[in-house]
Scaffold this motif. Structure first.
Motif, short mmCIF file in Angstrom:
data_model
loop_
_atom_site.label_atom_id
_atom_site.label_comp_id
_atom_site.label_asym_id
_atom_site.label_seq_id
_atom_site.Cartn_x
_atom_site.Cartn_y
_atom_site.Cartn_z
N ALA A 219 0.84 -1.21 0.00
CA ALA A 219 0.00 0.00 0.00
C ALA A 219 0.86 1.25 0.00
O ALA A 219 0.55 2.23 -0.68
CB ALA A 219 -0.93 -0.01 1.21
N GLU B 261 2.27 1.72 -3.49
CA GLU B 261 1.20 2.18 -4.39
C GLU B 261 0.88 3.66 -4.17
O GLU B 261 0.56 4.38 -5.11
CB GLU B 261 -0.06 1.33 -4.18
CG GLU B 261 -1.13 1.60 -5.20
CD GLU B 261 -2.32 0.68 -5.02
OE1 GLU B 261 -3.45 1.12 -5.30
OE2 GLU B 261 -2.12 -0.48 -4.60
N THR B 262 0.97 4.11 -2.92
CA THR B 262 0.66 5.50 -2.61
C THR B 262 1.92 6.37 -2.59
O THR B 262 1.87 7.51 -2.13
CB THR B 262 -0.06 5.61 -1.24
OG1 THR B 262 0.81 5.10 -0.23
CG2 THR B 262 -1.37 4.87 -1.25
N GLU C 105 -2.53 8.06 3.29
CA GLU C 105 -3.27 7.48 2.16
C GLU C 105 -3.21 5.96 2.19
O GLU C 105 -4.20 5.28 1.90
CB GLU C 105 -2.71 8.01 0.84
CG GLU C 105 -3.55 7.64 -0.36
CD GLU C 105 -3.01 8.24 -1.67
OE1 GLU C 105 -3.42 7.74 -2.72
OE2 GLU C 105 -2.19 9.17 -1.61
N LYS D 91 -6.38 3.51 2.51
CA LYS D 91 -6.56 2.48 1.48
C LYS D 91 -6.78 1.11 2.12
O LYS D 91 -7.69 0.38 1.72
CB LYS D 91 -5.34 2.46 0.56
CG LYS D 91 -5.40 1.42 -0.53
CD LYS D 91 -4.17 1.56 -1.41
CE LYS D 91 -4.17 0.54 -2.52
NZ LYS D 91 -5.37 0.50 -3.29
N GLN E 64 -10.19 0.68 4.00
CA GLN E 64 -11.37 0.51 3.14
C GLN E 64 -11.50 -0.93 2.65
O GLN E 64 -12.53 -1.29 2.10
CB GLN E 64 -11.29 1.46 1.94
CG GLN E 64 -11.43 2.91 2.34
CD GLN E 64 -11.17 3.85 1.16
OE1 GLN E 64 -10.74 3.44 0.10
NE2 GLN E 64 -11.43 5.13 1.40
N GLN E 65 -10.49 -1.73 2.84
CA GLN E 65 -10.55 -3.12 2.33
C GLN E 65 -11.20 -4.05 3.31
O GLN E 65 -11.31 -3.92 4.44
CB GLN E 65 -9.15 -3.64 2.00
CG GLN E 65 -8.56 -2.92 0.82
CD GLN E 65 -7.15 -3.42 0.49
OE1 GLN E 65 -6.54 -4.18 1.25
NE2 GLN E 65 -6.62 -2.99 -0.63
#
Length: 113
Positions: A95, A98-99, A105, A109, A112-113
């Motif tokens: 993560a 990716e961010t 962030e 992320k 929210q999963q």
């Protein structure tokens, strides 16, 4: 630059008189230009070295592709994101990559999963 047709042999002679030498580098497989944002990679590039008055310059011809740089993620950031979200360290690191290293962030992320 020069009017009319010029004999390549004559052109080479004129360049030599001006102290200018050109040489194509043979066997170039790849050229990489490193930048903070990423790398420009030229596969099968044509490179010509030009020496004039003791200074050598390189002319590069070819198609470039851009490879975005992967940010370095400190282990402390991975542990923080993992502890805040309950995710594994591998998921937290993914993560963060990716961010692009943005801790807040990455936490949102994963939450929210």
């Amino acid at each position: 630059m020069f009017p009319g047709k010029i004999n390549p042999k004559k052109m080479k002679q004129m360049m030599k008189q001006m102290g200018m030498e050109m040489e194509e580098l043979e066997g170039v497989e790849k050229v990489v230009i490193y930048t903070p944002a990423g790398n420009y990679v030229f596969d099968e590039a044509q490179v010509v070295a030009t020496t004039m008055q003791g200074a050598t310059t390189y002319q590069l011809t070819g198609e470039a592709r851009f490879e975005e740089a992967v940010p370095e993620i400190p282990d402390d950031d991975v542990v923080l994101v993992a502890s805040q979200t309950g995710a594994t360290e591998e998921a937290a690191r993914a993560a963060l990559v990716e961010t692009r290293g943005d801790i807040a962030e990455a936490i949102l992320k994963l939450a929210q999963q």
